[in-house]
Write an enzyme that holds these catalytic residues in place. Structure first.
Site, mmCIF file in Angstrom:
data_model
loop_
_atom_site.group_PDB
_atom_site.id
_atom_site.type_symbol
_atom_site.label_atom_id
_atom_site.label_comp_id
_atom_site.label_asym_id
_atom_site.label_seq_id
_atom_site.Cartn_x
_atom_site.Cartn_y
_atom_site.Cartn_z
ATOM 1 N N ASP A 106 1.276 -10.683 -6.133
ATOM 2 C CA ASP A 106 1.809 -11.127 -7.616
ATOM 3 C C ASP A 106 2.710 -12.236 -7.344
ATOM 4 O OD1 ASP A 106 2.632 -11.331 -10.098
ATOM 5 O OD2 ASP A 106 2.315 -8.905 -10.433
ATOM 6 N N PHE A 156 -3.846 -7.235 -17.248
ATOM 7 C CA PHE A 156 -3.848 -5.964 -16.969
ATOM 8 C C PHE A 156 -4.971 -5.530 -16.397
ATOM 9 C CE2 PHE A 156 -0.312 -4.135 -18.257
ATOM 10 C CZ PHE A 156 0.007 -2.507 -17.076
ATOM 11 N N VAL A 157 -5.458 -5.046 -14.418
ATOM 12 C CA VAL A 157 -6.169 -4.529 -13.726
ATOM 13 C C VAL A 157 -5.923 -3.353 -13.215
ATOM 14 C CG1 VAL A 157 -7.063 -6.893 -13.556
ATOM 15 C CG2 VAL A 157 -5.280 -6.638 -12.245
ATOM 16 N N ARG A 169 -5.920 4.952 -10.160
ATOM 17 C CA ARG A 169 -6.145 3.896 -9.265
ATOM 18 C C ARG A 169 -7.240 5.276 -8.214
ATOM 19 N NH1 ARG A 169 -0.811 3.039 -7.559
ATOM 20 N NH2 ARG A 169 1.026 4.118 -8.226
HETATM 21 C C1 PRP Z 1 2.562 -3.389 -6.430
HETATM 22 C C2 PRP Z 1 1.492 -3.803 -5.912
HETATM 23 C C3 PRP Z 1 2.643 -4.280 -4.563
HETATM 24 C C4 PRP Z 1 3.769 -4.999 -5.920
HETATM 25 C C5 PRP Z 1 3.632 -6.722 -5.582
HETATM 26 O O1 PRP Z 1 2.951 -2.152 -6.405
HETATM 27 O O2 PRP Z 1 1.007 -2.885 -4.674
HETATM 28 O O3 PRP Z 1 3.654 -3.710 -3.493
HETATM 29 O O4 PRP Z 1 3.455 -4.838 -6.811
HETATM 30 O O5 PRP Z 1 4.115 -7.502 -6.774
HETATM 31 P P1 PRP Z 1 4.584 -9.003 -5.664
HETATM 32 O O6 PRP Z 1 3.615 -9.717 -5.462
HETATM 33 O O7 PRP Z 1 5.063 -9.181 -7.296
HETATM 34 O O8 PRP Z 1 6.423 -8.455 -5.177
HETATM 35 P P2 PRP Z 1 3.711 -1.518 -7.345
HETATM 36 O O9 PRP Z 1 5.153 -1.832 -7.783
HETATM 37 O O10 PRP Z 1 2.688 -1.618 -8.429
HETATM 38 O O11 PRP Z 1 3.555 0.156 -6.795
HETATM 39 P P3 PRP Z 1 2.059 0.844 -6.982
HETATM 40 O O12 PRP Z 1 1.709 0.178 -4.982
HETATM 41 O O13 PRP Z 1 2.875 2.191 -6.272
HETATM 42 O O14 PRP Z 1 0.809 0.833 -7.709
#
Ligand code: PRP
Length: 183
Positions: A106, A156-157, A169
């Site tokens: 992201d 929101f994917v 998931r």
């Molecule tokens: C998501 C994804 C990355 C992070 C990316 O994890 O898996 O780890 O967000 O975001 P960024 O590029 O803005 O840092 P999340 O915090 O949703 O946890 P999860 O993997 O347990 O779903």
């Protein structure tokens, strides 16, 4: 599971077949780039585990896997750039070729932090493989991964490891959630 029938999904962004193609391509690239080497995949939990399992099976060079769990630090604000290591890898990575495996990038701040952390342990190399990059208008990710499966819009994917409130998931496709589910 039928892609059309899930009641919470507005539409399917990537079908199982499309995902399979993306992962096969990435696996072939990695196998070529790491010819003669034995990389360690570091899967970032939770979201990364589905993609990691498929990616490993699409790779033909000898490889191993370990897992790391992270969460945003402190006030729970996502993508603060400071992450808390909830679970660390147990593999010694000095001299190893490491490939960090993520479901989605992201802001890229989580990965930037993890790269710095792992580089401090003196591996031979650190690369990133992310299944998807979320395209956010006006936002350039903090890092540029070596391996990117696909780009997704700023929606929101969910599915293929991606969650909303820890659900979805397990969907075998990537879909966009209906707004009424999260609003
Ligand atoms: C998501 C994804 C990355 C992070 C990316 O994890 O898996 O780890 O967000 O975001 P960024 O590029 O803005 O840092 P999340 O915090 O949703 O946890 P999860 O993997 O347990 O779903």
């Amino acid at each position: 599971m039928s892609e059309q029938l899930h009641p919470d999904i507005e539409f399917v962004l990537l079908s199982e077949k499309q995902i399979r193609g993306i992962v096969q391509d990435l696996g072939a690239q990695i196998s070529k780039d790491y010819e003669g080497k034995s990389p360690l995949f570091v899967s970032v939990l939770r979201g990364g585990f589905v993609f990691t399992a498929d990616l490993m099976r699409a790779v033909t060079v000898p490889c191993s896997v370990d897992f790391m769990a992270v969460s945003s630090y402190g006030d729970g604000v996502k993508s603060s750039g400071v992450v808390q290591i909830v679970k660390d890898i147990s593999t010694k990575i000095e001299g190893r070729h490491v490939i960090i495996v993520e479901d989605i990038l992201d802001t890229g701040l989580t990965l930037k932090y993890l790269i710095g952390l792992l580089e401090g342990r003196h591996p031979a190399s650190v690369a990133v493989a992310t299944f998807a990059v979320k395209d956010i208008p006006g936002c350039t990710p903090a890092i540029e991964p070596a391996y990117v499966g696909t780009h997704v819009p700023n929606e929101f994917v969910v599915g293929y490891g991606l969650d909303y409130a820890e659900r979805y998931r397990n969907l075998p496709f990537v879909g966009v959630l209906k707004p009424e589910v999260y609003s």
